[in-house]
Design a protein around this motif. Structure first.
Motif, PDB file in Angstrom:
ATOM      1  N   ALA A 137      -1.986   4.008  -0.524  1.00 32.01           N
ATOM      2  CA  ALA A 137      -2.441   2.943   0.261  1.00 32.01           C
ATOM      3  C   ALA A 137      -2.720   1.733  -0.668  1.00 32.01           C
ATOM      4  O   ALA A 137      -2.335   0.768  -0.199  1.00 32.01           O
ATOM      5  CB  ALA A 137      -4.091   3.475   0.924  1.00 32.01           C
ATOM      6  N   LEU A 138      -2.946   2.070  -1.796  1.00 33.76           N
ATOM      7  CA  LEU A 138      -3.182   0.774  -2.929  1.00 33.76           C
ATOM      8  C   LEU A 138      -1.680   0.126  -3.110  1.00 33.76           C
ATOM      9  O   LEU A 138      -1.365  -0.891  -3.246  1.00 33.76           O
ATOM     10  CB  LEU A 138      -3.633   1.233  -4.069  1.00 33.76           C
ATOM     11  CG  LEU A 138      -5.020   1.427  -4.076  1.00 33.76           C
ATOM     12  CD1 LEU A 138      -5.657   2.097  -5.424  1.00 33.76           C
ATOM     13  CD2 LEU A 138      -6.015   0.148  -3.976  1.00 33.76           C
ATOM     14  N   ARG A 139      -0.745   0.959  -3.150  1.00 37.29           N
ATOM     15  CA  ARG A 139       0.747   0.652  -3.478  1.00 37.29           C
ATOM     16  C   ARG A 139       1.309  -0.213  -2.326  1.00 37.29           C
ATOM     17  O   ARG A 139       1.977  -1.218  -2.682  1.00 37.29           O
ATOM     18  CB  ARG A 139       1.609   2.133  -3.861  1.00 37.29           C
ATOM     19  CG  ARG A 139       1.169   2.807  -4.930  1.00 37.29           C
ATOM     20  CD  ARG A 139       2.242   3.890  -5.064  1.00 37.29           C
ATOM     21  NE  ARG A 139       1.848   4.902  -6.067  1.00 37.29           N
ATOM     22  CZ  ARG A 139       2.429   4.691  -7.456  1.00 37.29           C
ATOM     23  NH1 ARG A 139       3.117   3.696  -7.872  1.00 37.29           N
ATOM     24  NH2 ARG A 139       1.686   5.602  -8.424  1.00 37.29           N
ATOM     25  N   LEU A 140       0.887   0.341  -1.259  1.00 37.94           N
ATOM     26  CA  LEU A 140       1.398  -0.405   0.158  1.00 37.94           C
ATOM     27  C   LEU A 140       0.576  -1.877  -0.140  1.00 37.94           C
ATOM     28  O   LEU A 140       1.257  -2.835   0.389  1.00 37.94           O
ATOM     29  CB  LEU A 140       1.176   0.146   1.336  1.00 37.94           C
ATOM     30  CG  LEU A 140       1.833   1.359   1.491  1.00 37.94           C
ATOM     31  CD1 LEU A 140       1.318   1.931   2.751  1.00 37.94           C
ATOM     32  CD2 LEU A 140       3.271   1.022   1.697  1.00 37.94           C
ATOM     33  N   ARG A 173      -8.015   2.435   4.886  1.00 38.36           N
ATOM     34  CA  ARG A 173      -7.316   1.317   4.719  1.00 38.36           C
ATOM     35  C   ARG A 173      -7.759   0.659   3.479  1.00 38.36           C
ATOM     36  O   ARG A 173      -9.117   0.733   3.045  1.00 38.36           O
ATOM     37  CB  ARG A 173      -7.459   0.384   6.044  1.00 38.36           C
ATOM     38  CG  ARG A 173      -9.001   0.043   6.197  1.00 38.36           C
ATOM     39  CD  ARG A 173      -8.949  -0.523   7.595  1.00 38.36           C
ATOM     40  NE  ARG A 173     -10.430  -0.375   7.918  1.00 38.36           N
ATOM     41  CZ  ARG A 173     -11.293  -1.679   7.716  1.00 38.36           C
ATOM     42  NH1 ARG A 173     -10.660  -2.648   6.980  1.00 38.36           N
ATOM     43  NH2 ARG A 173     -12.819  -1.591   8.113  1.00 38.36           N
ATOM     44  N   VAL A 174      -7.129  -0.573   2.923  1.00 37.64           N
ATOM     45  CA  VAL A 174      -7.520  -1.223   2.082  1.00 37.64           C
ATOM     46  C   VAL A 174      -7.933  -2.540   2.547  1.00 37.64           C
ATOM     47  O   VAL A 174      -7.163  -3.291   2.985  1.00 37.64           O
ATOM     48  CB  VAL A 174      -6.522  -1.607   0.881  1.00 37.64           C
ATOM     49  CG1 VAL A 174      -7.012  -2.420  -0.193  1.00 37.64           C
ATOM     50  CG2 VAL A 174      -5.621  -0.461   0.153  1.00 37.64           C
ATOM     51  N   VAL A 190     -11.526   0.033  -0.495  1.00 38.96           N
ATOM     52  CA  VAL A 190     -11.115   1.078   0.573  1.00 38.96           C
ATOM     53  C   VAL A 190     -12.077   1.366   1.358  1.00 38.96           C
ATOM     54  O   VAL A 190     -13.262   1.677   1.095  1.00 38.96           O
ATOM     55  CB  VAL A 190     -10.108   1.988  -0.298  1.00 38.96           C
ATOM     56  CG1 VAL A 190      -9.067   1.665  -1.018  1.00 38.96           C
ATOM     57  CG2 VAL A 190     -11.106   2.971  -0.978  1.00 38.96           C
ATOM     58  N   ALA A 191     -11.702   1.889   2.838  1.00 36.18           N
ATOM     59  CA  ALA A 191     -12.599   2.196   3.713  1.00 36.18           C
ATOM     60  C   ALA A 191     -11.869   3.168   4.534  1.00 36.18           C
ATOM     61  O   ALA A 191     -10.701   3.259   4.689  1.00 36.18           O
ATOM     62  CB  ALA A 191     -13.117   1.126   4.432  1.00 36.18           C
ATOM     63  N   ALA A 192     -12.675   4.083   4.948  1.00 39.95           N
ATOM     64  CA  ALA A 192     -12.161   5.271   5.862  1.00 39.95           C
ATOM     65  C   ALA A 192     -13.113   5.517   7.008  1.00 39.95           C
ATOM     66  O   ALA A 192     -14.105   5.372   6.664  1.00 39.95           O
ATOM     67  CB  ALA A 192     -12.145   6.513   4.891  1.00 39.95           C
ATOM     68  N   PRO A 193     -12.787   5.811   8.112  1.00 41.01           N
ATOM     69  CA  PRO A 193     -11.363   5.781   8.488  1.00 41.01           C
ATOM     70  C   PRO A 193     -10.686   4.529   8.563  1.00 41.01           C
ATOM     71  O   PRO A 193     -11.381   3.508   8.415  1.00 41.01           O
ATOM     72  CB  PRO A 193     -11.319   6.454   9.965  1.00 41.01           C
ATOM     73  CG  PRO A 193     -12.592   6.245  10.315  1.00 41.01           C
ATOM     74  CD  PRO A 193     -13.504   6.159   9.336  1.00 41.01           C
ATOM     75  N   ALA A 194      -9.369   4.366   9.028  1.00 40.59           N
ATOM     76  CA  ALA A 194      -8.663   3.220   9.098  1.00 40.59           C
ATOM     77  C   ALA A 194      -8.893   2.300   9.894  1.00 40.59           C
ATOM     78  O   ALA A 194      -8.993   1.011   9.942  1.00 40.59           O
ATOM     79  CB  ALA A 194      -7.141   3.571   8.999  1.00 40.59           C
ATOM     80  N   HIS A 195      -9.548   2.904  11.084  1.00 41.33           N
ATOM     81  CA  HIS A 195      -9.947   1.967  12.361  1.00 41.33           C
ATOM     82  C   HIS A 195     -11.333   2.365  12.655  1.00 41.33           C
ATOM     83  O   HIS A 195     -11.819   3.615  12.574  1.00 41.33           O
ATOM     84  CB  HIS A 195      -9.097   2.357  13.465  1.00 41.33           C
ATOM     85  CG  HIS A 195      -7.448   2.415  13.314  1.00 41.33           C
ATOM     86  ND1 HIS A 195      -7.108   1.028  13.095  1.00 41.33           N
ATOM     87  CD2 HIS A 195      -6.670   3.444  13.062  1.00 41.33           C
ATOM     88  CE1 HIS A 195      -5.640   1.422  12.652  1.00 41.33           C
ATOM     89  NE2 HIS A 195      -5.452   2.612  12.700  1.00 41.33           N
TER      90      HIS A 195
END
Length: 344
Positions: A137-140, A173-174, A190-195
């Motif tokens: 996720a960090l690379r993106l 998600r970042v 970073v946080a989870a979940p993405a939504h």
């Protein structure tokens, strides 16, 4: 109640204990609501039940219910009654006889501990997002800020993971990213979940290192050896390790010779290389004299070192005549007729 090592911090354990004690001292809000059977009715229904303490329970929800503690509760509404908040995802807690007895009395359950050592272990079910997925996720996110080449991420906390309740979506998600383009240092949240509402967050620091491919030697080579294509392989290295003299293309290696021993996989600098010596001083060479009408060969002695294409002085060993000749290959030179000198 005794906490096990599965609790991440004493603070979390204390919060859980307070929640359990509070739940034992007052009836839960659900039990007072109009759409839930009253405790009086539940007590009558439970009086004939054969209620037993469970040895352990894996909790899926945010709350601990009576059914997580006891088996044999026939009244569904009573079994679903929440009595405390669950431990943190992945954490465990042991609940002792005194608290269990207080909960049973508060809800009219026909259960008493057989000894003060009776207890139950409660564990909150969870799943983890490992460091590898966090790095992806960090690379993106870094690519969105212009670092879209090959990267090596050096995290300050490489063992990081995000632990989520088992009921939560396994995604992340970042949420925020700050990057210093000069040093490659970054700070990310970073946080989870993405939504939706985050159920796990982490602050991550580290360095994004750009990589580039360069040619290196596949084996150790010594001065005098000639580098061929088969002696070369490509490796990825940090871009900040390259200098102005680092060799970055294979063509600059092929046909050259090391000035000093070069180990396999070492970065090669242009100053480490030289054109290979084909003719060494005082070595015997074959002197070729070529004209349009004839070709003569005679033995000679090199007066100096020479690489391929170099002009060196050689002496005819029979006549002691010294001529200038162009090095063709190892031990062979060619003389242009106009270069013959009268040196003796």
């Amino acid at each position: 109640m005794r906490m096990t090592s599965a609790f991440p911090t004493p603070t979390l354990a204390a919060v859980f204990l307070v929640a359990l004690a509070a739940a034992a001292l007052m009836p839960p809000p659900q039990a007072r609501a109009a759409d839930v059977p009253s405790l009086d009715g539940a007590v009558d229904g439970a009086a004939g039940d054969m209620v037993t303490l469970r040895l352990s329970s894996v909790i899926q929800e945010d709350v601990v219910r009576l059914r997580d503690l006891f088996d044999g509760i026939s009244e569904p509404g009573l079994a679903e009654t929440p009595v405390a908040r669950s431990p943190q995802p992945g954490a465990s807690v042991e609940v002792g006889a005194r608290w269990l007895a207080a909960v049973a009395r508060a809800h009219g359950l026909p259960w008493q501990p057989r000894s003060r050592y009776e207890r139950i272990t409660l564990r909150r079910d969870s799943h983890d997002i490992p460091a590898e997925e966090i790095e992806d996720a960090l690379r993106l996110a870094l690519a969105d800020q212009g670092l879209d080449g090959e990267l090596r991420l050096a995290l300050d906390n490489p063992g990081l993971r995000l632990r989520l309740p088992s009921t939560a979506e396994r995604s992340l998600r970042v949420a925020r990213l700050t990057l210093d383009e000069n040093s490659g240092r970054f700070l990310a949240l970073v946080a989870a979940p993405a939504h939706g509402e985050p159920q796990a967050t982490a602050s991550i620091t580290g360095r994004a290192l750009e990589l580039t491919e360069v040619p290196v030697l596949s084996r150790r080579m010594k001065p005098g050896e000639v580098i061929h294509a088969r002696d070369i392989e490509w490796v990825s290295v940090q871009a900040n390790r390259l200098t102005r003299t680092t060799v970055v293309d294979a063509a600059s290696l092929i046909g050259m010779s090391p000035r000093r021993p070069i180990r396999a996989q070492d970065l090669v600098r242009s100053t480490d290389l030289e054109t290979p010596v084909m003719v060494t001083k005082n070595s015997l060479v074959t002197i070729r004299l070529q004209t349009e009408r004839m070709q003569l060969t005679v033995q000679g002695r090199a007066m100096e070192d020479g690489a391929e294409g170099d002009v060196v002085r050689v002496m005819n060993t029979k006549s002691n005549t010294i001529v200038n000749a162009v090095v063709l290959d190892a031990g062979s030179v060619v003389v242009v007729p106009a270069t013959v000198t009268a040196e003796r």
